[in-house]
Design a protein around this motif. Structure first.
Motif, PDB file in Angstrom:
ATOM      1  N   ARG A 196     -44.735   6.738 -15.589  1.00  0.00           N
ATOM      2  CA  ARG A 196     -44.248   6.009 -14.409  1.00  0.00           C
ATOM      3  C   ARG A 196     -45.395   5.720 -13.435  1.00  0.00           C
ATOM      4  N   LEU A 220     -38.146   6.349 -13.649  1.00  0.00           N
ATOM      5  CA  LEU A 220     -38.990   5.255 -14.130  1.00  0.00           C
ATOM      6  C   LEU A 220     -38.657   3.957 -13.401  1.00  0.00           C
ATOM      7  N   ARG A 225     -40.913   0.599 -13.122  1.00  0.00           N
ATOM      8  CA  ARG A 225     -41.119   0.360 -14.550  1.00  0.00           C
ATOM      9  C   ARG A 225     -39.897  -0.340 -15.151  1.00  0.00           C
TER      10      ARG A 225
END
Ligand code: CP
Length: 326
Positions: A196, A220, A225
């Motif tokens: 991440r 994440l 992400r």
């Protein structure tokens, strides 16, 4: 050696990275910044160079590691021992807790207090999530987690990330596909948390019952992400820069019929690898139980044995760092 300052384990008094690791516990990868990782990877590179040139050094001569394993291990336990020995230190190995006073009912805090009377740093593998944090609360010496149940395996996450960097020369910009038991795989949880911090795209490949825990997925996404989920390796084999394959963890299933239903869900074969990118890394934390066929081992993209060796360099770097000698 770690000392106590105002009831806290000593951490860095200067902005120097070296000082920021001194006396520190390593219980989750959440504690690391990108700068920390760059620093540790640099020390690991130096350790690799020392081992390849001369085999050993006396950097930790006179220091003692207590290697305490409540769960089975081959790589983590032996690479920590090798790391300490190659740094000139000594090891108290407790790998069969059934032969220790744990079998008489001794608690984890008392076992930790005992070992820190003899050692300068403690490595702990334990079946319960959070056990390393508990141990770290009771210890005034640094505690390094070697995996806690289905929680995290921070040193494996570090060596996995180091391997990606070593194999591909970058982490930013990569498409990383994680395959297999993403629910129970503590190495997956640690690596996902580290990724991440980098500009990566992730695809999580698993059967429905083995999906990545929502907590890890949301971390994440919160870090910006992109996370895809699928149950098919076909969806990623042509685009993945890293294929991180994991074992379905039989020991974590309460109902073995559920394990039987998913245990052979993914198999990496030469035919599958023929469809993968020419420059990519096929990784596995090991042990494997059929997920990657043996006839893939000679493929230059098969990085899992190099990954395993990298574990010793990362653990040498961590031991030296937490003992203020990196
Ligand atoms: N990768 C890993 O943790 O292997 P061991 O269980 O053999 O230590």
């Amino acid at each position: 050696m770690a000392t106590m300052v105002n009831g806290q384990k000593r951490v860095g008094l200067a902005a120097d990275r070296r000082h920021s690791f001194y006396g520190r516990d390593i219980v989750s990868v959440k504690q690391f910044s990108r700068e920390d990782l760059t620093y540790i990877f640099g020390v690991a590179n130096e350790m690799r160079s020392i081992v390849r040139r001369v085999g050993t050094t006396d950097l930790l001569k006179g220091y003692v590691l207590a290697n305490l394993f409540y769960e089975p291990s081959t790589r983590t336990s032996s690479s920590f021992i090798a790391a300490m020995v190659r740094l000139g230190g000594s090891v108290i190995p407790i790998h069969g807790v059934q032969y220790s006073s744990v079998s008489k009912g001794e608690s984890l805090p008392d076992t930790i207090r005992t070992l820190e009377s003899y050692a300068d740093v403690i490595v702990l593998r334990h079946p319960e999530v959070g056990a390393s944090e508990v141990a770290a609360r009771y210890a005034s010496k640094p505690v390094i987690s070697a995996g806690d149940g289905v929680g995290e395996h921070p040193t494996q996450g570090l060596l996995d990330l180091y391997t990606i960097y070593s194999e591909l020369g970058t982490i930013d910009g990569l498409h990383v596909a994680m395959v297999g038991d993403l629910k129970n795989g503590r190495t997956v949880h640690s690596l996902a948390r580290l990724l991440r911090l980098y500009d990566t795209t992730l695809t999580m490949v698993s059967p429905d019952i083995l999906r990545l825990p929502e907590e890890n997925k949301q971390e994440l996404i919160a870090a910006g992400r992109t996370v895809h989920e699928t149950d098919s390796v076909d969806d990623v084999i042509e685009s993945a820069d890293v294929l991180y394959v994991t074992r379905v963890q039989k020991e974590r299933f309460a109902d073995l019929r559920e394990y039987e239903a998913v245990k052979d869900c993914y198999e990496i074969t030469p035919a599958l690898m023929a469809r993968a990118k020419e420059r990519m890394a096929l990784m596995h934390p090991l042990p494997r139980v059929g997920e990657i066929h043996y006839d893939v081992d000679d493929d230059p993209r098969a990085a899992y044995f190099r990954q395993m060796e990298n574990g010793m360099y990362i653990r040498m770097a961590l031991l030296a760092a937490v003992l203020g000698k990196a």
